[in-house]
Write an enzyme that holds these catalytic residues in place. Structure first.
Site, mmCIF file in Angstrom:
data_model
loop_
_atom_site.group_PDB
_atom_site.id
_atom_site.type_symbol
_atom_site.label_atom_id
_atom_site.label_comp_id
_atom_site.label_asym_id
_atom_site.label_seq_id
_atom_site.Cartn_x
_atom_site.Cartn_y
_atom_site.Cartn_z
ATOM 1 N N ALA A 104 29.497 -34.611 32.989
ATOM 2 C CA ALA A 104 30.144 -33.563 33.793
ATOM 3 C C ALA A 104 31.367 -34.082 34.560
ATOM 4 O O ALA A 104 32.284 -33.299 34.862
ATOM 5 C CB ALA A 104 29.143 -32.941 34.756
ATOM 6 N N PRO B 133 26.410 -38.721 34.341
ATOM 7 C CA PRO B 133 25.265 -38.043 34.956
ATOM 8 C C PRO B 133 24.469 -37.171 33.991
ATOM 9 O O PRO B 133 25.033 -36.546 33.087
ATOM 10 C CB PRO B 133 25.904 -37.176 36.047
ATOM 11 N N ASN B 134 23.169 -37.158 34.227
ATOM 12 C CA ASN B 134 22.192 -36.338 33.503
ATOM 13 C C ASN B 134 21.911 -36.824 32.082
ATOM 14 O O ASN B 134 21.031 -36.291 31.414
ATOM 15 C CB ASN B 134 22.621 -34.852 33.472
ATOM 16 N N ASP C 120 41.276 -42.197 37.466
ATOM 17 C CA ASP C 120 42.123 -43.202 38.098
ATOM 18 C C ASP C 120 41.564 -44.608 37.898
ATOM 19 O O ASP C 120 42.328 -45.566 37.746
ATOM 20 C CB ASP C 120 42.286 -42.899 39.592
ATOM 21 N N ARG D 70 32.743 -24.880 23.801
ATOM 22 C CA ARG D 70 31.718 -24.437 24.748
ATOM 23 C C ARG D 70 32.401 -23.621 25.859
ATOM 24 O O ARG D 70 33.385 -22.951 25.603
ATOM 25 C CB ARG D 70 30.956 -25.658 25.275
ATOM 26 N N GLU E 228 36.792 -41.934 24.873
ATOM 27 C CA GLU E 228 35.938 -40.917 25.494
ATOM 28 C C GLU E 228 35.063 -40.292 24.410
ATOM 29 O O GLU E 228 35.576 -39.906 23.356
ATOM 30 C CB GLU E 228 36.843 -39.858 26.126
ATOM 31 N N ARG F 182 16.615 -32.759 27.816
ATOM 32 C CA ARG F 182 17.669 -31.934 28.404
ATOM 33 C C ARG F 182 18.363 -31.080 27.335
ATOM 34 O O ARG F 182 19.044 -31.625 26.448
ATOM 35 C CB ARG F 182 18.714 -32.848 29.047
ATOM 36 N N HIS G 281 31.669 -37.502 23.507
ATOM 37 C CA HIS G 281 30.763 -36.434 23.936
ATOM 38 C C HIS G 281 29.820 -36.110 22.786
ATOM 39 O O HIS G 281 30.253 -36.016 21.629
ATOM 40 C CB HIS G 281 31.540 -35.174 24.318
ATOM 41 N N HIS H 256 35.057 -33.284 33.596
ATOM 42 C CA HIS H 256 35.748 -32.050 33.956
ATOM 43 C C HIS H 256 36.086 -31.960 35.439
ATOM 44 O O HIS H 256 36.655 -30.969 35.891
ATOM 45 C CB HIS H 256 34.880 -30.845 33.562
ATOM 46 N N TYR I 181 22.256 -30.943 23.068
ATOM 47 C CA TYR I 181 22.486 -32.391 23.071
ATOM 48 C C TYR I 181 21.620 -33.167 22.077
ATOM 49 O O TYR I 181 21.745 -34.387 21.978
ATOM 50 C CB TYR I 181 22.277 -32.939 24.494
ATOM 51 N N ASN J 40 31.025 -41.832 27.988
ATOM 52 C CA ASN J 40 30.687 -40.412 28.018
ATOM 53 C C ASN J 40 30.601 -40.051 29.502
ATOM 54 O O ASN J 40 29.561 -40.277 30.128
ATOM 55 C CB ASN J 40 29.359 -40.124 27.313
ATOM 56 N N ARG K 179 34.672 -26.656 30.286
ATOM 57 C CA ARG K 179 34.434 -27.948 29.620
ATOM 58 C C ARG K 179 35.599 -28.389 28.734
ATOM 59 O O ARG K 179 35.632 -29.522 28.258
ATOM 60 C CB ARG K 179 33.159 -27.875 28.761
HETATM 61 C C1 DQA Z 1 28.760 -34.004 27.571
HETATM 62 C C2 DQA Z 1 29.507 -32.673 27.715
HETATM 63 C C3 DQA Z 1 29.729 -32.335 29.180
HETATM 64 O O1 DQA Z 1 30.416 -31.086 29.305
HETATM 65 C C4 DQA Z 1 28.407 -32.220 29.921
HETATM 66 O O2 DQA Z 1 28.621 -31.999 31.297
HETATM 67 C C5 DQA Z 1 27.515 -33.385 29.692
HETATM 68 C C6 DQA Z 1 27.473 -34.020 28.362
HETATM 69 C C7 DQA Z 1 28.401 -34.304 26.095
HETATM 70 O O3 DQA Z 1 28.076 -35.456 25.813
HETATM 71 O O4 DQA Z 1 28.414 -33.399 25.259
HETATM 72 O O5 DQA Z 1 26.744 -33.765 30.561
HETATM 73 O O6 DQA Z 1 29.613 -35.053 28.025
#
Ligand code: DQA
Length: 150
Positions: free
Chosen positions: A76, A9-10, A86, A106, A97, A17, A99, A79, A22, A73, A110
Site C-alpha cells: 500500500a 505492509p500486510n 525518497d 484495479r 518494483e 489475505r 506487485h 500509492h 493475491y 513490493n 492503485r
Molecule cells: C500489492 C498491490 C497494492 O495495491 C496493495 O496495497 C498491496 C499488494 C500487490 O502486490 O499486488 O498490499 O502491492
C-alpha cells in the site's frame, strides 16, 4: 552479488489475505521460491518484511552500502509514500518494483505509484512470478552494468 527483497505492509498475511486477489501462497513460500532462484543465479539474497514505513526506510538506508540491488513490493505504500520513494532515490542502488496483482487494472487509487519514477522498472500482475521476474531483471541489469564498466 547481494540483493535485498523488501515486502511492505500486510504481505505477512499472504495465504489468507484476499486469496482471490493475491493468490494462496504464504510469504514464507514466496521467500522460499526467491531463495531457490537466488541459488540458481548464484547470488546472495536477504528478504525483509515490515508493516512499518519507517522500518522499510531504515532497512534501505542500512543496506545501501552492502547490496547491489533491491526488489521491492511496497504494497500500500506504493500509492502513499513519498518518504519511501525518497529513500530509494537517496541511495544509489538500482531497484525493481513488483506487485502480485496488476495494480493498473484495479481501483483507480492503485494505478498511481510514487515509487515507479525512481526504480529501473516495474513487474505487476504475475503473482509470485512478479518477484522472480523482478529478481532476474535486477540481476541482469546489474550484471550488464558491471560488465560494461564505468
Ligand atoms: C500489492 C498491490 C497494492 O495495491 C496493495 O496495497 C498491496 C499488494 C500487490 O502486490 O499486488 O498490499 O502491492
Amino acid at each position: 552479488m547481494k540483493l535485498l527483497v523488501l515486502h511492505g505492509p500486510n504481505l505477512n498475511l499472504l495465504g489468507t489475505r484476499e486469496p482471490e486477489v493475491y493468490g494462496s501462497l504464504t510469504l514464507a513460500e514466496i521467500d522460499a521460491a526467491i531463495s531457490e532462484l537466488a541459488v540458481e543465479l548464484g547470488v546472495e539474497v536477504e528478504t525483509f518484511q515490515s508493516n512499518s514505513e519507517g522500518a522499510l526506510i531504515d532497512k534501505i538506508h542500512a543496506s545501501a552500502s552492502s547490496v547491489n540491488g533491491i526488489v521491492i513490493n511496497p504494497a500500500a505504500y506504493t500509492h502513499t509514500s513519498v518518504a519511501l520513494r525518497d529513500a530509494l532515490a537517496a541511495v544509489a542502488v538500482p531497484a525493481v518494483e513488483v506487485h502480485l496483482s496488476n495494480i493498473h487494472r484495479r481501483e483507480e487509487f492503485r494505478t498511481r505509484s510514487y515509487v515507479a519514477p525512481v526504480v529501473v522498472g516495474q513487474v505487476s500482475g504475475f503473482g509470485v512470478d512478479s518477484y522472480l521476474m523482478g529478481l532476474r531483471a535486477i540481476f541482469n541489469h546489474i550484471k550488464k552494468g558491471l560488465s560494461e564498466g564505468p
